[in-house]
Design an enzyme around this catalytic site. Structure first.
Site: not given
Length: 402
Positions: A296, A354
């Site tokens: 992403h 993340h």
């Protein structure tokens, strides 16, 4: 001829005076209308004449015939409605005259109601005219905002200095953005993987970018050159971008497979299994954990750099006086809004999702992919060409310099 006897005269007088008052009144009115006056009754009241001579009525004298142009003119006088003209110029019966009088009165009522309805329609027309003026004012304001917004956005994105600052902004977001996770609410909607923006936009970021940016490139190139081949060449940059995205995704999965291991979740902890690859581990119902580059972060960084580079052409497009109608300006502003959305979602991604190194590596790969394409390869003659290449005529100074 024999004269009537006194008894017969008395009987005749009783019979004649036994008529109803209504029938005698009708005889009086009819005799008055017929215009018949006996010679020995001149100068007397017509009503008395009708009482003195109740005998058989003489045929009425014909009324004068009016010209043909006046046949359609009805009698509007309420005092003489029994003298309305027929189609042949003769008299009509009192009952027919009464019916025509009622019709005339009904027409008068319709005319009065028609005036009221006309007044209502006039008010409706004024309301529609007011709404039309309001719509025109709103359209004028929207066109002014569209023109002003597109001019200012094109000027900002067309500045090379501001584009360099934008690159520095993206680097600062990725590097220092994770520090904001200690100062934000961890329970906000943007911290959830299943939020609306993450599902509808981030997971489909390349599709949104191709749709909006493809329309902008198509309009700009075709309106500037009117050549299909040149338009297809510039659109091929999006095909290259799609190949980069797909290739990077495969590379990230390969890195995860090479660096990962298979684990099984137990109440006491994690159990390591000696399974060779990711596919067999997932088929056994376990989990594969390796080094996962943030796809992403890579995609959002690459889309931001790509859109900023493509949208910068609009400033030169406007400077050369090429046709820039409302549709083109609207598409350009939609791309600017999408670019702003990608920046916002990139900030949310680096704050809530993340690990730090995974995000930094993903942004670094995205920046490197942009540099290989837009910063190096697109300047070569055998490439799709850089944005704006071949769209605008060169000045004489640049030709002499070359």
């Amino acid at each position: 001829m024999d004269k009537d006897s006194p008894e017969q005269l008395a009987l005749r007088h009783e019979l004649e005076h036994g008529w109803s008052l209504g029938h005698r009144a009708n005889r009086k009115g009819h005799r008055l209308l017929s215009g018949h006056i006996l010679p020995h009754t001149q100068g007397q009241d017509p009503a008395d004449v009708a009482d003195l001579h109740p005998g058989p009525l003489l045929p009425p004298a014909p009324l004068p015939r009016l010209p043909a142009a006046n046949k359609a003119l009805p009698c509007v006088c309420h005092t003489c409605h029994c003298l309305s003209l027929s189609g042949e110029g003769g008299p009509i019966s009192p009952s027919s005259a009464a019916q025509q009088s009622k019709q005339l009165l009904g027409r008068g009522g319709n005319m009065e109601r028609g005036a009221v309805v006309g007044a209502g329609l006039g008010a409706g027309d004024r309301i529609r005219a007011l709404l039309g003026c309001l719509v025109k004012v709103l359209l004028w304001v929207a066109s002014v905002l569209l023109y002003f917004g597109s001019e200012q956005a094109a000027r900002l994105l067309g500045s090379p200095c501001l584009r360099r600052l934008y690159h520095a902004w993206l680097a600062a977001v990725v590097i220092f953005g994770p520090l904001l996770q200690f100062h934000v609410n961890p329970r906000t909607i943007f911290a959830s993987h299943g939020n609306f923006f993450n599902i509808k936009f981030v997971n489909s970021a390349w599709g949104w970018t191709c749709t909006f940016l493809g329309g902008f490139v198509l309009l700009v190139v075709f309106l500037a050159t009117r050549r299909v081949a040149v338009t297809a060449r510039h659109l091929s940059r999006l095909v290259v971008g799609a190949a980069v995205w797909r290739g990077a995704g495969r590379a990230f999965l390969l890195i995860e497979d090479l660096t990962g291991s298979c684990f099984e979740l137990l109440p006491q902890g994690l159990l390591l299994h000696e399974l060779p690859d990711r596919r067999s581990c997932l088929a056994a119902g376990h989990q594969w954990r390796g080094y996962t580059v943030s796809s992403h972060t890579f995609l959002l960084t690459f889309c931001c750099l790509l859109m900023a580079e493509e949208a910068a052409v609009f400033a030169k497009y406007l400077a050369h006086g090429l046709p820039a109608g409302a549709p083109l300006r609207l598409v350009f502003l939609l791309n600017v809004l999408l670019l702003g959305l990608w920046n916002f979602l990139l900030v949310c991604t680096v704050i809530y999702f993340h690990q730090y190194t995974h995000k930094v590596v993903g942004a670094a790969v995205g920046t490197f992919a942009w540099y290989l394409t837009y910063g190096s390869w697109y300047h070569q003659p055998w490439s799709p060409g850089s944005p704006g290449h071949g769209l605008f005529p060169r000045s004489h100074s640049s030709r002499k310099h070359n």
